[in-house]
Design a protein around this motif. Structure first.
Motif, PDB file in Angstrom:
ATOM      1  N   GLU A 320      36.421  41.991  46.380  1.00  0.00           N
ATOM      2  CA  GLU A 320      35.782  41.626  45.114  1.00  0.00           C
ATOM      3  C   GLU A 320      34.469  42.372  44.938  1.00  0.00           C
ATOM      4  N   LEU A 324      35.222  45.875  46.542  1.00  0.00           N
ATOM      5  CA  LEU A 324      35.902  46.990  45.889  1.00  0.00           C
ATOM      6  C   LEU A 324      35.144  48.287  46.132  1.00  0.00           C
ATOM      7  N   THR A 374      32.439  38.604  36.005  1.00  0.00           N
ATOM      8  CA  THR A 374      32.063  39.914  36.506  1.00  0.00           C
ATOM      9  C   THR A 374      30.594  40.161  36.206  1.00  0.00           C
ATOM     10  N   PRO A 386      45.255  51.283  37.431  1.00  0.00           N
ATOM     11  CA  PRO A 386      45.212  49.839  37.701  1.00  0.00           C
ATOM     12  C   PRO A 386      46.603  49.210  37.554  1.00  0.00           C
ATOM     13  N   THR A 390      41.752  42.203  34.226  1.00  0.00           N
ATOM     14  CA  THR A 390      41.291  40.861  33.885  1.00  0.00           C
ATOM     15  C   THR A 390      41.089  40.807  32.379  1.00  0.00           C
ATOM     16  N   GLU A 399      38.166  44.145  33.504  1.00  0.00           N
ATOM     17  CA  GLU A 399      38.074  44.843  34.782  1.00  0.00           C
ATOM     18  C   GLU A 399      39.456  45.249  35.297  1.00  0.00           C
ATOM     19  N   VAL A 401      42.354  45.924  38.006  1.00  0.00           N
ATOM     20  CA  VAL A 401      42.764  45.297  39.262  1.00  0.00           C
ATOM     21  C   VAL A 401      43.735  46.242  39.949  1.00  0.00           C
ATOM     22  N   SER A 410      39.134  44.417  42.862  1.00  0.00           N
ATOM     23  CA  SER A 410      38.615  44.446  41.495  1.00  0.00           C
ATOM     24  C   SER A 410      37.125  44.131  41.506  1.00  0.00           C
TER      25      SER A 410
END
Length: 447
Positions: A320, A324, A374, A386, A390, A399, A401, A410
């Protein structure tokens, strides 16, 4: 049904920067030093203020947010705390009526009076107008007391008290004092563990409030809630290793509680100083400040290799935000220096000159909707595509992922109790089937 009565208040403000964080911490320490059992909560998705509030109160601090944690959980946490507490304080977020749901929404839902902290520098009779505005803006939210912060003299405090309209009292007038400050940086307060003299600072701040006559308890409120349903132990026997040190420290206490309630054995390790991983079936690299420790992280090649081998074996791993960044090939710090990271996601994470992501978001799958937020000042430059995005509360993509051989990574910070089955799937390496959220169901209930 849990029912309990306790003195309680929502410490809030007209806006950010008024001093509510240190006032909340100082109030908690003042009453703790008086022998009271103080429980403090934080409205919204904040990691840093709760670290300081835990030191101030001597008790665990949990987040309350009607959308992220859910209204039922807010009620339960407060009612459960009220069974043993002599005082409950909730630190608000931003200004009293800012955001959706706002601190005012939470206070009204929980039946807790709002206690605004107003920065009184450069202000005299207008102080009364600000207090009146806060008190009258929402007829269903009681504001019966206010706190004047950063006053210049006792006479200044008297002027502020005299300016208040009938029905609003001045709890205290806090003078400008170095004790009423805590160092901060780009993501908020400095982590509590990094402030060597934090205990002394809090005691000094508490003494400032004592001298300002702020040692009285707020009004008593009645709190009630149904206890949560016990979850199945889906992670029974599962070993989860959590990175936790100065570089990776953004962890909701409720997230750890959930993993343990699901039956997992949670151990901590330090990517900065440990040379090997503990025995683990899954890893969690939470957010934090890897950009401040990138050189040391890069130099710990034994740990980097251990994490790479964990990933290569296909074992589950959640990364997270700061996690990331550590998964990228490189991390470029604020000085422009590039440091070798894990390389599990191609490209580089680079510090930016301004905020790159902010707000409440969710990740929705067939196993549930993981809610969270975020907040980051870096950006990821990667050719990787990705696997999902999100979504903001309005339903727009936010965001990216990335899912790679058991890794889920992410910038998104998830609140685990919002989706226990999905969290179980992430930490056991189950394939995730992403879906779009029902945006019409995402608005908080303002009943």
């Amino acid at each position: 049904m849990i029912k309990a009565q306790v003195p309680a208040a929502m410490i809030t403000a007209p806006g950010s920067g008024q001093g509510k964080s240190i006032v909340t911490a100082a109030l908690a320490r003042l009453h703790r030093n008086a022998g009271r059992n103080v429980r403090v909560f934080k409205h919204g998705p904040d990691y840093l203020d709760p670290m300081v509030l835990e030191v101030a109160s001597g008790n665990p601090v949990y987040q309350l947010h009607p959308w992220m944690t859910g209204e039922d959980e807010c009620r339960w946490r407060l009612a459960e705390a009220a069974k043993d507490a002599d005082l409950i304080l909730v630190e608000g977020a931003m200004g009293l009526f800012d955001g959706d749901p706002s601190s005012a929404d939470l206070a009204r839902l929980m039946g807790i009076p709002a206690l605004p902290v107003i920065d009184a520098r450069g202000m005299a009779q207008t102080f009364g107008a600000v207090a009146l505005g806060l008190a009258s803006f929402d007829a269903h939210l009681p504001v019966q007391q206010v706190i004047a912060n950063r006053i210049g003299s006792s006479r200044h405090g008297d002027m502020l008290r005299e300016s208040l309209p009938e029905g609003i009292r001045l709890l205290g007038a806090i003078p400008r004092n170095e004790a009423m400050s805590i160092p901060d940086r780009h993501l908020g307060l400095v982590q509590a563990s990094e402030v060597a003299d934090l205990e002394q600072r809090l005691d000094e701040a508490a003494q400032v409030l004592t001298e300002a006559g702020m040692d009285t308890l707020p009004d008593v409120v009645e709190l009630e809630a149904e206890p949560p349903v016990k979850l199945p132990e889906w992670l029974s026997g599962w070993r989860i290793a959590v990175a936790r040190d100065a570089a990776f420290g953004f962890i909701y206490r409720a997230n750890l509680d959930l993993l343990q309630a699901l039956g997992a054995k949670v151990t901590e390790f330090s990517p900065l100083s440990d040379k090997a991983l503990p025995a683990a079936d899954a890893l969690w690299l939470p957010g934090g400040y890897p950009e401040l420790h990138a050189g040391k992280l890069a130099a710990n090649t034994a740990m980097l290799q251990a994490i790479r081998e964990h990933h290569a074996s296909g074992k589950p791993m959640l990364a997270e935000c700061g996690g990331l960044m550590a998964c990228a090939g490189q991390l470029v710090d604020k000085d422009g220096e590039a440091h070798t990271m894990l390389g599990l996601i191609p490209g580089k994470a680079e510090m930016a000159g301004r905020l790159q992501g902010l707000g409440m978001q969710s990740l929705t799958t067939k196993l549930g909707e993981l809610r969270g937020h975020t907040y980051h000042h870096s950006r990821l430059d990667s050719p990787a595509q990705p696997d999902a995005f999100t979504r903001t509360l309005a339903g727009t993509e936010a965001e990216p992922v990335f899912c790679r051989n058991g890794l889920v990574a992410s910038y998104f910070h998830g609140y685990f109790p919002s989706a226990p089955e999905l969290v179980t799937a992430i930490f056991t390496g189950q394939p995730l089937e992403f879906t779009k959220p029902n945006t019409s169901a995402k608005e908080p209930d303002h009943a």
